[in-house]
Design an enzyme around this catalytic site. Structure first.
Site, PDB file in Angstrom:
ATOM      1  N   CYS A  66     -21.153  88.058 -29.502  1.00  0.00           N
ATOM      2  CA  CYS A  66     -21.190  88.474 -28.102  1.00  0.00           C
ATOM      3  C   CYS A  66     -21.747  89.884 -28.043  1.00  0.00           C
ATOM      4  CB  CYS A  66     -19.808  88.406 -27.466  1.00  0.00           C
ATOM      5  SG  CYS A  66     -18.534  89.254 -28.375  1.00  0.00           S
ATOM      6  N   GLU A 113     -16.664  92.492 -17.226  1.00  0.00           N
ATOM      7  CA  GLU A 113     -17.929  91.844 -17.517  1.00  0.00           C
ATOM      8  C   GLU A 113     -18.150  90.574 -16.712  1.00  0.00           C
ATOM      9  OE1 GLU A 113     -18.652  93.350 -22.054  1.00  0.00           O
ATOM     10  OE2 GLU A 113     -17.813  91.347 -21.805  1.00  0.00           O
TER      11      GLU A 113
END
Length: 175
Positions: A66, A113
Site C-alpha cells: 500500500c 485516506e
C-alpha cells in the site's frame, strides 16, 4: 531528498491539491491512497509484515502493499509501481472499490485516506525490499479472519477495516 507528496482529495475523490506526506498525516487531511491484495491460485492472500523502522504500524501484518499515488499517476500505475518497489514483482492489477477511513496512531499521526483497493494474481515468491518489508506469508481468507479475532493487534488498522467490511470482494474474485 525531497519528501514525498500526497494528493489531497475531497470525498468524491476529486484532487484539491498536494501536501507533503508527513504534514498530511500530522494534520489528518484526506488524501488519496491505495491498497493492493495479491492472491495465488490456491486463493491465498500474500501478506506483508511492515518493516520494523516504519514511522507507524511497524511489524504489523497487512495487505501485499500500500502507498500513495503520485501526481499524474493512475491508481493502477501507482499500485504496480509500489508492488515492484516493495515486493519485487510485477503483475496486472484490477481496481475493486474505494472507501474512506480515518485512524489516529499513538505517535500523533493520523491516516485519513480515500483508499483504492486493487487485486492481482501471482504464484511466485516476492523479492522483498527490506527497507519497506520485514517479512511476508501466504494465508487463506478464512485463516486471516480467524487470526484477526485471536490476534487483532498484529494487523494494521486499514487492513482490519478492509477485511472486516470488504473481504467478500476478495472471495468474489477468486481464480
Amino acid at each position: 531528498m525531497i519528501e514525498e507528496q500526497v494528493i489531497l482529495v475531497n470525498e468524491q475523490d476529486e484532487p484539491i491539491g498536494l501536501m507533503n506526506k508527513m504534514e498530511a498525516h500530522e494534520k489528518a487531511v484526506l488524501h488519496r491512497a491505495f491498497s493492493v491484495f495479491i492472491l495465488n491460485d490456491k486463493n491465498e492472500v500474500m501478506l506483508q509484515q511492515r518493516a520494523h523502522h516504519k514511522y507507524h504500524s511497524p511489524l504489523l501484518w497487512t495487505n501485499t502493499c500500500c502507498s500513495h499515488q503520485r501526481a499524474g499517476e493512475t491508481n493502477i500505475q501507482a499500485g504496480k509501481r509500489r508492488l515492484f518497489e516493495e515486493m519485487g514483482f510485477q503483475t496486472e492489477l484490477k481496481e475493486l472499490f474505494h472507501f474512506i477511513y480515518k485512524a489516529p496512531f499513538d505517535n500523533g499521526l493520523t491516516e485519513h485516506e480515500l483508499d483504492h483497493v486493487m487485486i492481482g494474481y501471482y504464484n511466485g515468491e516476492p523479492v522483498i525490499n527490506e527497507d519497506e518489508v520485514e517479512s511476508w506469508k501466504w494465508m487463506t481468507i478464512e485463516a486471516i479472519k480467524g487470526d484477526m479475532v485471536v490476534n487483532p493487534d498484529a494487523y494494521t488498522v486499514w487492513f482490519k477495516i478492509i477485511f472486516d467490511e470488504f473481504y467478500h470482494y476478495l472471495e468474489d474474485h477468486k481464480l
